[in-house]
Write an enzyme that holds these catalytic residues in place. Structure first.
Site, mmCIF file in Angstrom:
data_model
loop_
_atom_site.group_PDB
_atom_site.id
_atom_site.type_symbol
_atom_site.label_atom_id
_atom_site.label_comp_id
_atom_site.label_asym_id
_atom_site.label_seq_id
_atom_site.Cartn_x
_atom_site.Cartn_y
_atom_site.Cartn_z
ATOM 1 N N GLY A 30 0.803 -1.214 0.000
ATOM 2 C CA GLY A 30 0.000 0.000 0.000
ATOM 3 C C GLY A 30 0.836 1.264 0.000
ATOM 4 N N CYS A 31 0.214 2.352 0.452
ATOM 5 C CA CYS A 31 0.786 3.686 0.276
ATOM 6 C C CYS A 31 2.067 3.924 1.067
ATOM 7 C CB CYS A 31 -0.250 4.737 0.657
ATOM 8 S SG CYS A 31 -1.689 4.794 -0.434
ATOM 9 N N TYR A 32 2.333 3.138 2.092
ATOM 10 C CA TYR A 32 3.513 3.377 2.924
ATOM 11 C C TYR A 32 4.742 2.600 2.464
ATOM 12 C CZ TYR A 32 2.225 -1.119 5.048
ATOM 13 O OH TYR A 32 1.911 -2.435 5.259
ATOM 14 N N ALA A 33 4.636 1.818 1.390
ATOM 15 C CA ALA A 33 5.654 0.816 1.059
ATOM 16 C C ALA A 33 7.012 1.384 0.660
ATOM 17 C CB ALA A 33 5.154 -0.109 -0.043
ATOM 18 N N PHE A 88 0.873 6.613 5.369
ATOM 19 C CA PHE A 88 -0.154 5.842 6.042
ATOM 20 C C PHE A 88 -0.683 4.776 5.100
ATOM 21 C CE2 PHE A 88 -0.359 10.434 6.644
ATOM 22 C CZ PHE A 88 0.064 10.547 7.967
#
Length: 398
Positions: A156-159, A360
């Site tokens: 997801g967005c934090y990767a 996040f």
């Protein structure tokens, strides 16, 4: 051992989505209820986005196809291709972005030879194929076939943070290591018409893009470093597991982005930052706004509003995140690297060059990182200006 980011470059597909035009197309779909239609207008208009980029060229009204799969400009209807159709496009178009971003990052680091790359970390959560993007980059760019390859998928967005943290660990373990990190996401493959608020919000926010970085602890003559990678931390909030998720459906991947997410971040952002900032004695007890640069993943306008209010940051400190959102939308894992690049492109300033960064994602997971912008420190050489990676819009889209 100190580990440095030597280059950071970005790439986007050539097709641009104009937010207001996309809104009108989504709002005109025949299956929408009256509430669904209002939600489309509200979500698109309040997203603080002007333009986004997509690898789905068919989404433009100028495109013509005998067999449209995503959008039929003749009827104005958004279509619903299967997950297989979407993923097949990912395998082709994401490969292009992975390679373009990687090539730009390597070209920007002239002191590094292609065969110097010892590790390659690729990141994506918007599709799957194998041999994967790590393999395709090695073959396309002529890297050493023995390069150690790792792929972080579906985080997801934090990767981007786990990828950078892994790169730092590789360099600390091997002083001669040179790591290439590449994030590429095609979020627009999974947009669809719906009355579901989460789906509508995803259609209003998500976009396509890629970013790549070269990281090493090696001394590279005549190659000033851009960032010092200082610290990384991970925090799982005690609530929110069901509020943000990313699932695979029959008609593409399905985003769960509950409207309570900004409130969860508001409640837990202070605690999420505490383990990161405690790593540096000089930052303990310091007002958050006294940290010069903030690279916040723009998951949405309301998330940025909550972070700014809770941390009492200035409007200027939110410019990199808000401008990234306005010009590119939310590109999942690649987005925070666009924000960091925006900060690196700012004119050098004397003094403390701290960058506090956070992203996040599902869980709710909060990844944080502390960097030093070296061009802001008195002893550091001025970092070379980075090339702009945003392609000029070729086509106005619906």
């Amino acid at each position: 051992m100190t580990v440095y980011l030597r280059s950071l470059e970005t790439a986007v597909p050539p097709t641009v989505l104009i937010q207001t035009e996309a809104r009108d197309v989504f709002a005109a779909q025949p299956g929408l209820t009256r509430l669904g239609s209002r939600l489309v207008s509200t979500c698109f208009d309040s997203a603080a986005i002007d333009t986004r980029y997509t690898a789905v060229e068919e989404l433009t009204t100028a495109s013509r196809s005998d067999n449209p799969r995503f959008f039929d400009p003749a009827t104005g209807l958004l279509l619903s291709p299967s997950t297989k159709v979407r993923n097949d496009i990912f395998a082709t178009e994401a490969t292009k972005l992975f390679i373009e971003a990687a090539r730009k990052a390597l070209d920007a680091c002239s002191g590094i030879d292609l065969l110097d790359i010892t590790h390659l970390v690729t990141v994506s959560c918007t599709g799957f194929y194998n041999p994967g993007p790590d393999y395709k980059i090695v073959r396309a760019l002529g890297l050493n076939p023995a390069v150690q390859r790792y792929h972080l998928g579906f985080m997801g967005c934090y990767a981007a943070f786990p990828a950078l943290r892994a790169a730092k660990s590789f360099c600390e373990a091997d002083p001669d290591a040179v790591v290439l990190v590449v994030c590429a996401e095609l979020c627009s493959l999974h947009v669809r018409t719906s009355n579901d608020p989460d789906t509508i919000m995803g259609s209003a926010l998500f976009a396509d893009g890629a970013a790549a970085a070269v990281i090493s602890a090696r001394d590279i003559p005549n190659e000033p470093a851009l960032l010092q990678l200082d610290h990384f931390e991970t925090v799982l909030t005690p609530v929110g597991e069901e509020s943000m998720a990313w699932n695979i459906g029959d008609q593409g991947f399905e985003m769960v982005l509950g409207n309570y997410v900004p409130h969860i971040i508001d409640d837990h952002i202070i605690g999420a930052l505490e383990p990161l900032l405690s790593r540096e004695a000089s930052l303990l007890g310091l007002p958050y706004r006294d940290i010069r640069h903030w690279a916040i993943h723009p998951g949405g306008r309301s998330i940025l509003d909550k972070v700014q209010s809770r941390l009492e940051l200035s409007d200027e400190q939110l410019v990199p995140a808000r401008e990234t959102l306005r010009n590119f939308g939310n590109m999942s894992s690649a987005t925070v690297l666009f924000v960091i690049k925006h900060i690196l492109d700012l004119p050098p300033e004397d003094g403390d060059g701290w960058i506090c960064s956070m992203a996040f994602g599902p869980g709710l997971t909060v990844e944080t990182a502390l960097f030093t912008k070296l061009s802001d420190t008195p002893a550091a050489a001025t970092a070379p200006a980075l090339r702009s990676a945003a392609a000029q819009p070729e086509t106005a889209l619906a």
